[in-house]
Scaffold this motif. Structure first.
Motif, mmCIF file in Angstrom:
data_model
loop_
_atom_site.group_PDB
_atom_site.id
_atom_site.type_symbol
_atom_site.label_atom_id
_atom_site.label_comp_id
_atom_site.label_asym_id
_atom_site.label_seq_id
_atom_site.Cartn_x
_atom_site.Cartn_y
_atom_site.Cartn_z
ATOM 1 N N VAL A 183 0.847 -1.192 0.000
ATOM 2 C CA VAL A 183 0.000 0.000 0.000
ATOM 3 C C VAL A 183 0.889 1.251 0.000
ATOM 4 C CG1 VAL A 183 -1.859 1.234 1.179
ATOM 5 C CG2 VAL A 183 -1.718 -1.268 1.349
ATOM 6 N N PRO A 184 0.705 2.183 -0.964
ATOM 7 C CA PRO A 184 1.480 3.437 -0.948
ATOM 8 C C PRO A 184 1.197 4.230 0.324
ATOM 9 C CG PRO A 184 0.434 3.110 -3.085
ATOM 10 C CD PRO A 184 -0.153 2.082 -2.164
ATOM 11 N N ILE A 185 2.267 4.765 0.951
ATOM 12 C CA ILE A 185 2.077 5.512 2.200
ATOM 13 C C ILE A 185 2.692 6.910 2.161
ATOM 14 C CG2 ILE A 185 1.919 3.440 3.631
ATOM 15 C CD1 ILE A 185 4.882 3.953 4.426
ATOM 16 N N LYS A 186 3.603 7.180 1.216
ATOM 17 C CA LYS A 186 4.273 8.482 1.230
ATOM 18 C C LYS A 186 4.783 8.825 -0.160
ATOM 19 C CE LYS A 186 6.980 9.409 4.690
ATOM 20 N NZ LYS A 186 8.147 9.464 5.611
ATOM 21 N N ASP A 197 0.589 5.146 10.909
ATOM 22 C CA ASP A 197 0.613 4.001 11.818
ATOM 23 C C ASP A 197 -0.780 3.427 12.059
ATOM 24 O OD1 ASP A 197 3.370 4.010 12.150
ATOM 25 O OD2 ASP A 197 3.289 5.498 13.749
ATOM 26 N N SER A 198 -1.805 4.198 11.719
ATOM 27 C CA SER A 198 -3.173 3.685 11.862
ATOM 28 C C SER A 198 -3.632 2.923 10.630
ATOM 29 C CB SER A 198 -4.142 4.847 12.134
ATOM 30 O OG SER A 198 -4.282 5.664 10.985
ATOM 31 N N LEU A 199 -2.819 2.938 9.565
ATOM 32 C CA LEU A 199 -3.158 2.191 8.357
ATOM 33 C C LEU A 199 -3.166 0.699 8.672
ATOM 34 C CD1 LEU A 199 -3.594 2.049 5.249
ATOM 35 C CD2 LEU A 199 -1.100 1.958 5.028
ATOM 36 N N GLN A 200 -4.271 0.041 8.362
ATOM 37 C CA GLN A 200 -4.421 -1.375 8.676
ATOM 38 C C GLN A 200 -4.978 -2.138 7.494
ATOM 39 O OE1 GLN A 200 -6.962 -1.611 12.113
ATOM 40 N NE2 GLN A 200 -5.319 -1.110 13.549
ATOM 41 N N ASP A 209 8.613 -1.386 5.159
ATOM 42 C CA ASP A 209 8.353 -0.327 4.178
ATOM 43 C C ASP A 209 9.357 -0.453 3.034
ATOM 44 O OD1 ASP A 209 6.346 0.552 5.787
ATOM 45 O OD2 ASP A 209 7.452 2.255 6.616
ATOM 46 N N GLN A 210 8.864 -0.260 1.808
ATOM 47 C CA GLN A 210 9.718 -0.370 0.620
ATOM 48 C C GLN A 210 9.906 0.993 -0.019
ATOM 49 O OE1 GLN A 210 7.904 -3.299 -1.959
ATOM 50 N NE2 GLN A 210 9.023 -4.983 -1.022
ATOM 51 N N GLU A 211 11.131 1.253 -0.453
ATOM 52 C CA GLU A 211 11.473 2.523 -1.086
ATOM 53 C C GLU A 211 11.082 2.507 -2.563
ATOM 54 O OE1 GLU A 211 15.471 5.382 -1.527
ATOM 55 O OE2 GLU A 211 15.543 3.462 -0.478
ATOM 56 N N PRO A 212 10.633 3.643 -3.114
ATOM 57 C CA PRO A 212 10.303 3.679 -4.554
ATOM 58 C C PRO A 212 11.555 3.561 -5.411
ATOM 59 C CG PRO A 212 10.181 5.881 -3.619
ATOM 60 C CD PRO A 212 10.380 4.944 -2.460
ATOM 61 N N VAL A 213 11.362 3.086 -6.650
ATOM 62 C CA VAL A 213 12.500 2.909 -7.561
ATOM 63 C C VAL A 213 12.715 4.143 -8.433
ATOM 64 C CG1 VAL A 213 12.288 0.413 -7.609
ATOM 65 C CG2 VAL A 213 10.997 1.763 -9.251
ATOM 66 N N VAL A 214 11.667 4.941 -8.626
ATOM 67 C CA VAL A 214 11.764 6.147 -9.458
ATOM 68 C C VAL A 214 12.292 7.296 -8.614
ATOM 69 C CG1 VAL A 214 10.448 7.831 -10.811
ATOM 70 C CG2 VAL A 214 9.922 5.394 -10.987
ATOM 71 N N LYS A 215 13.189 8.101 -9.181
ATOM 72 C CA LYS A 215 13.770 9.230 -8.459
ATOM 73 C C LYS A 215 12.940 10.502 -8.624
ATOM 74 C CE LYS A 215 17.064 6.643 -6.997
ATOM 75 N NZ LYS A 215 17.014 6.188 -5.585
ATOM 76 N N ASP A 216 12.626 10.873 -9.859
ATOM 77 C CA ASP A 216 11.839 12.077 -10.110
ATOM 78 C C ASP A 216 10.359 11.713 -10.042
ATOM 79 O OD1 ASP A 216 10.903 14.538 -10.751
ATOM 80 O OD2 ASP A 216 11.883 14.695 -12.706
ATOM 81 N N TRP A 233 6.706 5.498 -1.362
ATOM 82 C CA TRP A 233 7.044 4.524 -0.331
ATOM 83 C C TRP A 233 5.818 3.652 -0.096
ATOM 84 C CZ3 TRP A 233 11.490 3.580 2.519
ATOM 85 C CH2 TRP A 233 12.562 4.460 2.298
ATOM 86 N N CYS A 234 6.032 2.350 0.060
ATOM 87 C CA CYS A 234 4.916 1.429 0.254
ATOM 88 C C CYS A 234 5.111 0.598 1.514
ATOM 89 C CB CYS A 234 4.750 0.508 -0.949
ATOM 90 S SG CYS A 234 3.871 1.280 -2.324
ATOM 91 N N ARG A 235 4.018 0.368 2.199
ATOM 92 C CA ARG A 235 4.045 -0.520 3.369
ATOM 93 C C ARG A 235 3.574 -1.900 2.936
ATOM 94 N NH1 ARG A 235 2.930 1.972 8.965
ATOM 95 N NH2 ARG A 235 5.012 2.675 8.319
ATOM 96 N N VAL A 236 4.314 -2.915 3.381
ATOM 97 C CA VAL A 236 4.031 -4.301 3.004
ATOM 98 C C VAL A 236 3.262 -4.990 4.134
ATOM 99 C CG1 VAL A 236 5.014 -6.510 2.302
ATOM 100 C CG2 VAL A 236 6.122 -4.372 1.600
ATOM 101 N N PHE A 237 2.151 -5.601 3.784
ATOM 102 C CA PHE A 237 1.359 -6.393 4.721
ATOM 103 C C PHE A 237 1.329 -7.839 4.223
ATOM 104 C CE2 PHE A 237 -0.131 -2.090 5.136
ATOM 105 C CZ PHE A 237 -0.337 -1.923 6.496
ATOM 106 N N ARG A 238 1.474 -8.780 5.168
ATOM 107 C CA ARG A 238 1.466 -10.200 4.828
ATOM 108 C C ARG A 238 0.243 -10.855 5.467
ATOM 109 N NH1 ARG A 238 6.085 -11.939 2.655
ATOM 110 N NH2 ARG A 238 5.646 -14.093 3.283
ATOM 111 N N CYS A 239 -0.556 -11.504 4.604
ATOM 112 C CA CYS A 239 -1.803 -12.126 5.055
ATOM 113 C C CYS A 239 -1.680 -13.633 4.848
ATOM 114 C CB CYS A 239 -2.987 -11.561 4.274
ATOM 115 S SG CYS A 239 -2.907 -9.759 3.981
#
Length: 369
Positions: A183-186, A197-200, A209-216, A233-239
């Motif tokens: 899920v994108p977070i930033k 932090d309330s994102l569920q 959290d994963q960093e984006p690959v694109v710079k611009d 930036w994306c937050r990873v959730f595992r179900c």
């Protein structure tokens, strides 16, 4: 010499492949051989379907396992009655795969060459055993509906409740697996959610959290109007869960969506697709995804939410325009009435009425003598 291989197969794919073909080759580099047979054994759970001769004269009959314990056996006669010196035969034996049957993780076949000849060359290979991996087909789908939110451009402190449902369906067989939701977070240094932090995601655990690959990132978002894990930036959730065949489950993405990230894009009027993703993880040594693609890779599902931005409405221009328009209308109306003689006729009528009033008053007066 006898040898065999699994025709164009490196693994048995139960639920995808209907047949497992075994290609057998036998060559006679010695003297003429009499009453030659190739005996193949195969696992419980497979069923003999047919044989195909590619070179030489072959006749086969087979007996599948009847008790669930004894292996099946296929008996093929080779160039009956005489397998001549320096001859070779090649044939294919096809076995059916039951999509609901459970086999071992690895299964094996054997091939044994027999004849009435008493002696064989020391270099002769009369027996072969080969194994092949078994994988089971799975088919799991993830679906979501498109959600919609909107903000006014220039107001960076707005928020709106956000919810999006993801439905997971397991269609073929029971297994343990994991749905990985990103899920994108930033965007740059601006949070997409009021309180990240309330994102569920219900029934899921936060991973990293994963960093984006694109710079611009701003330029790409402005061009494509897509906010995904390539630019944010994306937050990873595992179900992770165990699901039975035909079972369904639902995960819910919930938080308060913020307008704070929109201003940096610089578009006062636009529709953005806020795009999360769902992928599958499972034991690839045991399972294979049922797909029309040749590599049987599970797809990456997009979970899209539309975020629309409207420019702030300025009523000053509308008010000023309305007043000026009204004045202009009055001036035009007044000029039209003047040209039509409206005011002159009214003036004459007023003078006439005043004169009549004066005459009436004078004629009625009397003087007492």
């Amino acid at each position: 010499n006898v040898d065999f291989n699994f025709t164009r197969s490196s693994e048995v794919k139960v639920g995808i492949d209907e047949l497992l073909n075994v290609t057998v080759s036998v060559d006679n580099s010695g003297e003429d051989s009499y009453n030659n047979h190739i005996i193949l054994t195969y696992p419980v759970g497979l069923s003999y379907r047919k044989f195909t001769s590619l070179l030489g004269r072959i006749e086969c009959n087979s007996l599948d396992s009847e008790d669930g314990v004894t292996r099946g056996k296929t008996d093929c006669s080779v160039d009956k009655p005489i397998f001549k010196s320096n001859s070779k035969v090649i044939f294919i034996v096809s076995y059916g795969l039951n999509p609901t049957r459970t086999l071992d993780r690895r299964i094996f076949f054997t091939a044994n060459a027999t004849s009435d000849n008493k002696q064989h060359l020391p270099s002769s290979v009369l027996y072969k055993k080969k194994e092949i991996d078994v994988k089971y087909s799975i088919f799991i789908t993830t679906e979501s509906s498109l959600s919609y939110n909107n903000f006014t451009f220039g107001k960076n402190n707005l928020k709106t409740p956000f919810q999006q449902l993801i439905k997971v369906t397991n269609s073929i067989r029971a297994l343990n697996f994991t749905v990985v939701i990103r899920v994108p977070i930033k965007v740059s240094d601006k949070d997409i959610w009021v309180d990240v932090d309330s994102l569920q995601v219900s029934d899921c655990k936060k991973d990293r959290d994963q960093e984006p690959v694109v710079k611009d990132v701003v330029a790409q978002i402005k061009e494509k109007k897509v906010v995904d894990c390539s630019v944010a930036w994306c937050r990873v959730f595992r179900c992770s869960r165990f699901m039975e065949r035909n079972e369904k489950a639902t995960h819910n993405i919930s938080a308060n969506l913020s307008s704070g990230w929109i201003g940096q894009i610089g578009l006062p009027s636009a529709k953005f697709l806020l795009t999360s993703t769902a992928t599958l993880e499972y034991d690839t040594n045991q399972y294979i995804f049922f797909s029309t693609a040749s590599n049987n890779t599970p797809p990456v599902r997009k979970i899209e939410a539309e975020v629309e931005v409207f420019p702030e409405v300025n009523f000053t221009k509308e008010l000023v325009g309305g007043v000026l328009g009204g004045l202009a209308f009055l001036l035009v109306l007044t000029a039209s009435l003047y040209k039509a003689g409206f005011f002159k006729s009214k003036y004459k009528d007023m003078i006439a009425e005043n004169a009549e009033a004066d005459d009436g008053t004078g004629g009625g007066a009397t003087i007492d003598g």
